[in-house]
Design a protein around this motif. Structure first.
Motif, short mmCIF file in Angstrom:
data_model
loop_
_atom_site.label_atom_id
_atom_site.label_comp_id
_atom_site.label_asym_id
_atom_site.label_seq_id
_atom_site.Cartn_x
_atom_site.Cartn_y
_atom_site.Cartn_z
N TYR A 240 0.80 -1.23 0.00
CA TYR A 240 0.00 0.00 0.00
C TYR A 240 0.83 1.28 0.00
O TYR A 240 0.27 2.36 -0.16
N ALA A 241 2.13 1.15 0.19
CA ALA A 241 3.01 2.33 0.25
C ALA A 241 2.50 3.34 1.27
O ALA A 241 2.50 4.56 1.02
N GLN A 242 2.09 2.83 2.42
CA GLN A 242 1.56 3.67 3.49
C GLN A 242 2.10 3.16 4.82
O GLN A 242 1.94 1.98 5.14
N PRO A 243 2.75 4.03 5.61
CA PRO A 243 3.21 3.59 6.93
C PRO A 243 2.02 3.18 7.82
O PRO A 243 0.99 3.87 7.85
N VAL A 244 2.18 2.07 8.52
CA VAL A 244 1.11 1.59 9.39
C VAL A 244 1.71 1.05 10.69
O VAL A 244 2.91 0.76 10.77
N LEU A 245 0.86 0.92 11.66
CA LEU A 245 1.15 0.15 12.86
C LEU A 245 0.20 -1.03 12.88
O LEU A 245 -0.98 -0.89 12.55
N VAL A 246 0.70 -2.19 13.21
CA VAL A 246 -0.15 -3.38 13.32
C VAL A 246 -0.17 -3.80 14.79
O VAL A 246 0.84 -4.24 15.35
N LEU A 247 -1.32 -3.63 15.40
CA LEU A 247 -1.52 -3.93 16.81
C LEU A 247 -2.33 -5.21 16.93
O LEU A 247 -2.62 -5.87 15.93
N VAL A 248 -2.71 -5.57 18.14
CA VAL A 248 -3.60 -6.71 18.37
C VAL A 248 -4.92 -6.17 18.90
O VAL A 248 -4.94 -5.39 19.86
N HIS A 249 -6.01 -6.57 18.26
CA HIS A 249 -7.33 -6.11 18.70
C HIS A 249 -7.56 -6.56 20.14
O HIS A 249 -7.35 -7.74 20.46
N PRO A 250 -7.99 -5.67 21.03
CA PRO A 250 -8.06 -6.03 22.46
C PRO A 250 -9.10 -7.08 22.81
O PRO A 250 -8.96 -7.74 23.84
N VAL A 258 -3.51 0.26 11.85
CA VAL A 258 -3.71 1.69 12.08
C VAL A 258 -2.72 2.45 11.20
O VAL A 258 -1.52 2.16 11.22
N SER A 259 -3.22 3.42 10.44
CA SER A 259 -2.31 4.24 9.63
C SER A 259 -1.38 5.04 10.52
O SER A 259 -1.80 5.56 11.57
N ASP A 260 -0.14 5.14 10.09
CA ASP A 260 0.84 5.93 10.83
C ASP A 260 1.11 7.21 10.04
O ASP A 260 0.88 7.29 8.84
N ASP A 261 1.61 8.22 10.74
CA ASP A 261 1.92 9.51 10.11
C ASP A 261 3.35 9.45 9.57
O ASP A 261 4.30 9.34 10.35
N PRO A 262 3.52 9.49 8.25
CA PRO A 262 4.88 9.38 7.70
C PRO A 262 5.78 10.53 8.12
O PRO A 262 7.01 10.44 8.03
N ARG A 263 5.20 11.64 8.60
CA ARG A 263 6.01 12.78 9.03
C ARG A 263 6.48 12.64 10.47
O ARG A 263 7.26 13.46 10.95
N GLY A 264 5.96 11.62 11.15
CA GLY A 264 6.34 11.43 12.54
C GLY A 264 5.47 12.28 13.47
O GLY A 264 4.74 13.15 13.04
#
Length: 266
Positions: A240-250, A258-264
């Motif tokens: 997808y060429a998109q920074p993401v975080l992959v968590l575990v659903h609680p 979850v999409s991450d902000d490429p700018r930090g």
């Protein structure tokens, strides 16, 4: 997997399927098999080939090369009425341009089957209830909102009662409640023994309901496996060429993307 399709387990098999439009490969030598009692989500970026793959698998589009087998028989050998009893299709474009009532549209799902007025009425009633459109059954379908029309088309698929079900972006026009409801019903069809193949854009809906996720990218299979195997940060960011975080659903214990902000962080 073995080299030969097993019609008992592999109700649907695509072998070397390619589709080309204007010289461009929309699908490129795709090999996939789908089992009874499973829900497979096809995901990937726009233009990846998801809807084309669904159209080929359902018999709505002939591949340029390769073949498709349904319940052990070549897809092209199926007669139209028999095919409609074996597989149902929810396309992206499900607009009805004639003045049918909602109930009449849902009842069209029964047309491939031998008439049985009492049984047909029960099945249509159940489909209307499952799709949460009982209160709309007398409405002209041309007066429905996008979400109501989508649920009506989904109810028609349910009324068709086929062992193989294809759903192309069934949640696209739906609110959060009905998105979950449609996927729960699809999950239930698979749990009852159907082979369900669904195109989704929402990776979290796919993770929450699918046994298997097939990621398409550029007309090829980029990943294929369980949600935990497929929905990794590396795979998602590559496709997808998109920074993401992959968590575990609680509560579900499945991947949560979850999409991450490429700018930090700022």
């Amino acid at each position: 997997m073995s080299s030969a399709p097993d019609p008992v387990h592999d109700v649907l098999a695509l072998e070397g399927v390619s589709v080309r439009i204007d010289g461009r490969a929309i699908l490129d030598a795709v090999d996939l098999r789908f089992a009874r009692g499973t829900l497979t989500a096809l995901v990937g970026p726009n233009g990846a080939g998801k809807s084309t793959l669904l159209a080929v698998a359902s018999g709505d589009l002939a591949p340029a090369s390769g073949r498709v087998r349904l319940s052990g028989a070549e897809l092209g050998d199926w007669k139209a009425r028999a095919l409609a009893r074996e597989r149902s299709v929810l396309p992206q474009d499900h607009a009805v341009r004639f003045g049918f009532s909602v109930r009449e549209v849902v009842a069209m799902g029964r047309l491939p089957h031998p008439p049985d007025p009492q049984a047909d009425a029960r099945i249509v009633d159940a489909a209307l209830a499952d799709a949460d459109i009982v209160h709309l059954e007398g409405r002209d379908v041309q007066t429905l909102s996008g979400g109501e029309a989508s649920r009506t088309a989904f109810a028609r698929v349910l009324a068709q009662t086929t062992p193989v079900v294809f759903l192309d972006e069934p949640t696209a026009a739906l609110d959060l409640q009905h998105q979950e409801a449609v996927l729960r019903i699809a999950r239930g069809l698979a749990d009852d023994g159907a082979c369900v193949v669904v195109v989704l854009h929402d990776l979290n809906l796919a993770a929450g309901h699918a046994d298997r996720i097939v990621v398409l990218h550029g007309g090829r299979i980029a990943a294929d496996g369980s949600p935990r195997e497929v929905l990794t940060q590396a795979t998602i960011e590559r496709v997808y060429a998109q920074p993401v975080l992959v968590l575990v659903h609680p509560t579900r214990g499945v991947p949560l993307v979850v999409s991450d902000d490429p700018r930090g962080a700022r």
